[in-house]
Design a protein around this motif. Structure first.
Motif, short mmCIF file in Angstrom:
data_model
loop_
_atom_site.label_atom_id
_atom_site.label_comp_id
_atom_site.label_asym_id
_atom_site.label_seq_id
_atom_site.Cartn_x
_atom_site.Cartn_y
_atom_site.Cartn_z
N ALA A 7 0.86 -1.20 0.00
CA ALA A 7 0.00 0.00 0.00
C ALA A 7 0.89 1.24 0.00
N ILE A 8 0.69 2.11 -0.99
CA ILE A 8 1.50 3.33 -1.07
C ILE A 8 0.56 4.54 -1.03
N ASP A 9 0.59 5.26 0.06
CA ASP A 9 -0.28 6.44 0.20
C ASP A 9 0.55 7.70 0.27
N GLY A 10 -0.14 8.82 0.06
CA GLY A 10 0.56 10.09 0.20
C GLY A 10 -0.14 11.22 -0.51
N PHE A 11 0.50 12.39 -0.46
CA PHE A 11 -0.08 13.59 -1.04
C PHE A 11 -0.11 13.50 -2.56
N SER A 12 -0.91 14.40 -3.18
CA SER A 12 -0.99 14.37 -4.64
C SER A 12 0.34 14.82 -5.24
N SER A 13 0.63 14.26 -6.41
CA SER A 13 1.83 14.63 -7.18
C SER A 13 3.14 14.46 -6.41
N ARG A 135 -4.74 7.26 -1.19
CA ARG A 135 -4.73 8.09 0.02
C ARG A 135 -5.08 7.27 1.27
N ASP A 136 -5.83 6.19 1.07
CA ASP A 136 -6.36 5.44 2.22
C ASP A 136 -6.12 3.94 2.06
N ILE A 137 -5.10 3.59 1.28
CA ILE A 137 -4.90 2.16 1.00
C ILE A 137 -4.42 1.44 2.26
N GLY A 138 -3.44 2.04 2.95
CA GLY A 138 -2.92 1.40 4.17
C GLY A 138 -3.85 1.54 5.37
N THR A 139 -4.73 2.53 5.35
CA THR A 139 -5.61 2.74 6.50
C THR A 139 -6.96 2.04 6.34
N THR A 140 -7.51 2.03 5.12
CA THR A 140 -8.88 1.55 4.93
C THR A 140 -8.99 0.37 3.97
N VAL A 141 -8.33 0.46 2.82
CA VAL A 141 -8.53 -0.58 1.79
C VAL A 141 -7.83 -1.87 2.22
N PHE A 150 4.20 5.71 3.27
CA PHE A 150 3.54 7.02 3.21
C PHE A 150 4.53 7.99 2.59
N VAL A 151 4.17 8.49 1.40
CA VAL A 151 5.12 9.33 0.64
C VAL A 151 4.75 10.80 0.79
N THR A 152 5.78 11.61 0.99
CA THR A 152 5.53 13.03 1.10
C THR A 152 6.66 13.83 0.44
N ALA A 200 -0.81 5.66 8.07
CA ALA A 200 -1.16 4.53 8.93
C ALA A 200 -0.07 4.42 10.00
N ASP A 201 -0.44 4.02 11.20
CA ASP A 201 0.54 3.96 12.29
C ASP A 201 1.75 3.09 11.94
N ASP A 202 1.51 2.04 11.16
CA ASP A 202 2.60 1.12 10.84
C ASP A 202 3.20 1.37 9.45
N ALA A 203 2.97 2.57 8.88
CA ALA A 203 3.56 2.88 7.56
C ALA A 203 4.97 3.46 7.73
N VAL A 204 5.84 3.14 6.77
CA VAL A 204 7.16 3.80 6.76
C VAL A 204 7.04 5.06 5.92
N VAL A 205 7.68 6.14 6.38
CA VAL A 205 7.57 7.43 5.69
C VAL A 205 8.73 7.62 4.72
N LEU A 206 8.37 8.10 3.54
CA LEU A 206 9.40 8.44 2.55
C LEU A 206 9.19 9.89 2.13
#
Ligand code: DC
Length: 236
Positions: A7-13, A135-141, A150-152, A200-206
């Motif tokens: 699951a890869i979530d994060g801000f647009s673009s 946006r919600d793959i790791g939290t909801t899907v 989680f990419v930022t 998500a609490d258990d996501a790694v941030v990039l």
């Protein structure tokens, strides 16, 4: 092969889809762009007068027509890239246009739209072996995904990337307008009631503001290998 869900979530673009696609190709997984699904629903609304000239959404009509909005992905045989199809028509180009970007956040904030698309996303990933970004793959899907990222990146960097991407395709673009759109979508995505964008609490941030594509691809591949090893004991 021992498969996991990524699951890869994060801000647009912020380059989520570029890195997700590259990883999927490299490890032979299916790539699903969940944002493209929200964009396809938005395009359907624009084409069918469900979004009015003032930007208002006829939610009664959209709810009634939601089941008939068929969204699929097919790989383009010439380029090997995934294309989004709306009711059988290739809309990959059209869903990336500014008009869709301007209306997609309010459409994706509607609970019944999210419920329908999340169900479909879960079906796409039922057998694992999927890299899905959104946006919600790791939290909801896929709250049980074995790897969550989680990419930022800062807003100006993201706006610059989108601007360069559009110009490279020969599309007219205005940097300030893109920056406003990026910031406005950040705001709506983070503050909506249903499934707001959050790590998500258990996501790694990039944070890839200062990273090259090669560096981020390597970072992601390393994390994938670690996640497989953690899940199954070794990477194979
Ligand atoms: O990733 P993108 O910019 O193509 O996404 C388009 C919009 O869709 C974005 O403004 C937020 C929404 N979206 C969402 O709400 N949930 C997702 N899982 C993916 C996208």
């Amino acid at each position: 092969m021992k498969k996991i869900t990524i699951a890869i979530d994060g801000f647009s673009s912020c380059g989520k889809s570029t890195m997700a696609k590259q990883l999927a190709r490299r490890i032979g997984y299916t790539y699903i762009d969940s944002g493209a699904m929200y964009r396809a629903v938005t395009l359907y609304c624009l084409r069918n007068g469900i979004i009015g000239a003032d930007g208002s959404i006829d939610t009664v009509r959209l709810r009634g027509e939601m089941d008939g909005i068929d969204i699929t992905f097919r790989t383009d045989s010439a380029t090997g890239r995934p294309h989004t199809f709306l009711c059988g028509e290739d809309v990959e180009g059209e869903i990336r246009q500014m008009q869709v970007s301007e209306h997609v956040s309010p459409v994706s904030a509607l609970p019944f739209v999210r419920e329908a698309l999340v169900r479909q996303q879960q079906r796409f990933g039922a057998d694992k072996g999927v890299v899905m970004d959104g946006r919600d793959i790791g939290t909801t899907v896929f709250p049980d995904a074995e790897l969550k990222v989680f990419v930022t990146a800062d807003a100006r960097t993201r706006a610059r990337r989108r601007y360069d991407e559009l110009r490279a395709k020969g599309v007219e673009a205005d940097f300030d307008e893109i920056l406003r759109n990026v910031e406005e979508r950040d705001r709506i995505d983070q503050t909506r009631e249903v499934s707001p964008l959050r790590r998500a609490d258990d996501a790694v941030v990039l944070d890839n503001s200062q990273m090259s594509l090669e560096e981020q691809d390597k970072w992601l591949l390393d994390h994938y290998e670690k996640a497989v090893a953690k899940t199954y004991g070794r990477a194979d």
